[in-house]
Design an enzyme around this catalytic site. Sequence first.
Site, PDB file in Angstrom:
ATOM      1  N   PRO A   1      32.368 -56.277 -31.142  1.00 22.23           N
ATOM      2  CA  PRO A   1      31.343 -57.299 -30.995  1.00 22.23           C
ATOM      3  C   PRO A   1      30.090 -56.879 -30.008  1.00 22.23           C
ATOM      4  O   PRO A   1      30.635 -56.130 -28.804  1.00 22.23           O
ATOM      5  CB  PRO A   1      31.970 -58.698 -30.021  1.00 22.23           C
ATOM      6  N   GLU A   2      29.056 -57.293 -30.265  1.00 22.09           N
ATOM      7  CA  GLU A   2      27.987 -56.426 -29.506  1.00 22.09           C
ATOM      8  C   GLU A   2      27.134 -57.822 -28.912  1.00 22.09           C
ATOM      9  O   GLU A   2      27.434 -58.915 -29.036  1.00 22.09           O
ATOM     10  CB  GLU A   2      27.119 -55.632 -30.577  1.00 22.09           C
TER      11      GLU A   2
ATOM     12  N   ARG B   1      31.247 -41.106 -33.637  1.00 22.91           N
ATOM     13  CA  ARG B   1      30.721 -42.393 -33.993  1.00 22.91           C
ATOM     14  C   ARG B   1      29.786 -42.228 -35.490  1.00 22.91           C
ATOM     15  O   ARG B   1      29.398 -41.242 -35.797  1.00 22.91           O
ATOM     16  CB  ARG B   1      29.583 -43.146 -33.068  1.00 22.91           C
TER      17      ARG B   1
ATOM     18  N   LYS C   1      27.911 -57.069 -23.281  1.00 23.90           N
ATOM     19  CA  LYS C   1      28.816 -57.455 -24.416  1.00 23.90           C
ATOM     20  C   LYS C   1      30.052 -58.208 -23.395  1.00 23.90           C
ATOM     21  O   LYS C   1      31.228 -58.592 -24.153  1.00 23.90           O
ATOM     22  CB  LYS C   1      29.634 -56.224 -24.762  1.00 23.90           C
TER      23      LYS C   1
END
Length: 269
Positions: free
Chosen positions: A2-3, A259, A58
């Site tokens: 979640p951002e 990433r 966050k």
Amino acid sequence: MPELPEMETYRTLLVPRVCGPEITATQVNREKTINLASEEFSRILAGNRLTAIERRGKHLLFLLQNGQLLLLHLMLGGFLYWGTSTDKLDRTAQVTLSFGEHILYFHGLRLGYLHLLDKDEAARKLSALGPEPLAPAFTPAQFARLLTGKRGVLKTALVDQHWLAGIGNCYADEICFHAGILPTRKIPELTDAESTRLYHSMQTVLQEAIKYGGYMETPLYRGDLLTGGFDKRCQVYDREGEPCPQCGHAIAKSELSSRKVFACTNCQT
């Protein structure tokens, strides 16, 4: 993970549901998720009330009537669910807070945490975070100052919570696509015009993502039509091989420091 938009969506949807009613019970199924013994944690929360919910990067801060707060970081895989004992998901929650018959379930907190802190402790814990990209005080000039003297790759900087709070893998790629800049660009190579484009793309993408409920698909409650609405609006993130919505060129996937990076190598420079 979640951002910023996902946490802001949770905040917006939870405030009218959990702020005000008394906390009638708690259950801790994983002690490592909290920072106190479960008995002490439950004792302090029993009969307490949430007065407000704030977001920092966050994190969510659940402000309590007694002056303390619950600091939540969902980390990778964490999510929330609001329902009843007959309406719950078929999986174990690490922590639950009951408000009468309704329950707030904290799921997937194997790496995340829900800590009971006073305001000074929380401030110290959050002090290393960078500025909020949607704060009124965060101007194009401040963003340009952040970029000045910054070395390394653009995406690495955008997801660095000490540099800028709230942006992760998904929105870093979406912002760069909107700005027409490759996430793998070296920051010292960026022009003033590109810096300005990045700033405005950041505002546009994050605001749109909040408007459509972020990209996480698990609804907060039954009948929740907001959460996850931005997923189908993502232009490049997790779209490897799909045609670019601007030029039709296949979206490329690469890796940068472990990433995933998604971009259109034709549109983005």
